[in-house]
Design an enzyme around this catalytic site. Structure first.
Site, PDB file in Angstrom:
ATOM      1  N   TYR A 143      24.795   6.720  62.141  1.00 31.82           N
ATOM      2  CA  TYR A 143      24.959   5.321  62.545  1.00 31.82           C
ATOM      3  C   TYR A 143      24.807   4.379  61.361  1.00 31.82           C
ATOM      4  CZ  TYR A 143      24.208   0.905  65.001  1.00 31.82           C
ATOM      5  OH  TYR A 143      24.297  -0.399  65.426  1.00 31.82           O
ATOM      6  N   SER A 167      25.774  -3.801  61.574  1.00 31.74           N
ATOM      7  CA  SER A 167      24.354  -3.710  61.942  1.00 31.74           C
ATOM      8  C   SER A 167      23.486  -3.947  60.709  1.00 31.74           C
ATOM      9  CB  SER A 167      24.040  -2.321  62.517  1.00 31.74           C
ATOM     10  OG  SER A 167      22.641  -2.147  62.696  1.00 31.74           O
TER      11      SER A 167
END
Length: 253
Positions: free
Chosen positions: A157, A143
């Site tokens: 995350y 990401s």
């Protein structure tokens, strides 16, 4: 050079975790998901579209026992795996003062530890079909939040994705001699279950920070995975490719 076959994955076996929805569905050729009914439904839809064949193997890969079962099931169906795409992941948002310990456990386990576990378990299947001219591939879906500091309080995350990017390059340094490449993709905003609530609240603001002025499309994600999986990407290993419309490089005052 055969240009017509340069980006082809014809006859290759591709395993995609989290392949029943979101980014996984965008790149789906073979699916693995913890949801049996959804996974079977997606497999049928992809088989109806063709030209390849998709089969579903539902598994909860947050559990090591399920990782081993998944690989065992694939071994019964296929001689080997040409491409492993580690896409399944979890997120958790909470304020700094209240962020629970179990959130880090859950997110780091699925987003990093089980990526390693599944890659490790798949090595015999990857090596069976790998050659020097057409290596087997491991593609990890990271990401942009593992590269930049995100605005939202998704501590586990962003940490997990930064770790996954580093794990990918570390794996690449050791897998090359076994005719296996390893690369990571860092997507920006795409329409997915994980991004749904964020886009509903902040899509206009998010798009304003993207030079290409739009959210990513299924073709954008499928294209880069196709490149890395095909002959075109056979000499690429240890790379981190941002698929974000230029958001990471947008000039800010």
């Amino acid at each position: 050079m055969n240009i017509n076959k340069l980006f082809s994955v014809k006859d290759k076996v591709v395993l995609i975790t989290g392949g029943s929805r979101g980014i996984g569905l965008m790149i789906g050729e073979a699916c693995s998901s913890r949801s049996a009914d959804v996974c079977d439904k997606v497999a049928k839809e992809l088989n109806d579209k063709g030209p390849g064949k998709c089969f579903s193997i539902p598994a909860d890969i947050s559990k090591l026992s399920e990782v081993k079962r998944l690989v065992g099931e694939i071994s019964k169906k296929e001689r080997g795996i040409n491409v492993l795409i580690n896409n399944a992941g979890a997120n958790w948002g909470e304020s700094l003062d209240k962020y629970p310990d179990e959130a880090f456990e859950k997110v780091l386990n699925l987003n990093v530890k089980r990526v390693f576990s599944l890659t490790q378990a798949c090595l015999p299947l990857l090596e069976k079909v790998a050659t020097n001219s057409d290596p087997a591939r491991v593609i990890n879906i990271g990401s942009v939040d593992g590269i930049r500091t995100p605005a939202l309080e998704t501590y586990a995350y962003s940490t997990s994705k930064a770790a996954l990017h580093h794990l990918s390059s570390h794996l690449a340094s050791h897998l090359g001699s076994r005719n296996i490449t390893c690369n990571a993709i860092a997507p920006g905003p795409f329409q997915s279950k994980m991004m749904k609530a964020t886009l509903e609240k902040f899509e206009e603001s998010i798009v304003s920070g993207i030079p290409l002025n739009r959210i990513g499309s299924p073709e954008d994600m499928a294209g880069v995975c196709l490149y890395l999986s095909s002959k075109a990407g056979a000499y690429v290993s240890g790379a981190l490719i941002a698929v974000d419309g230029g958001s990471l490089v947008k000039a800010r005052i």
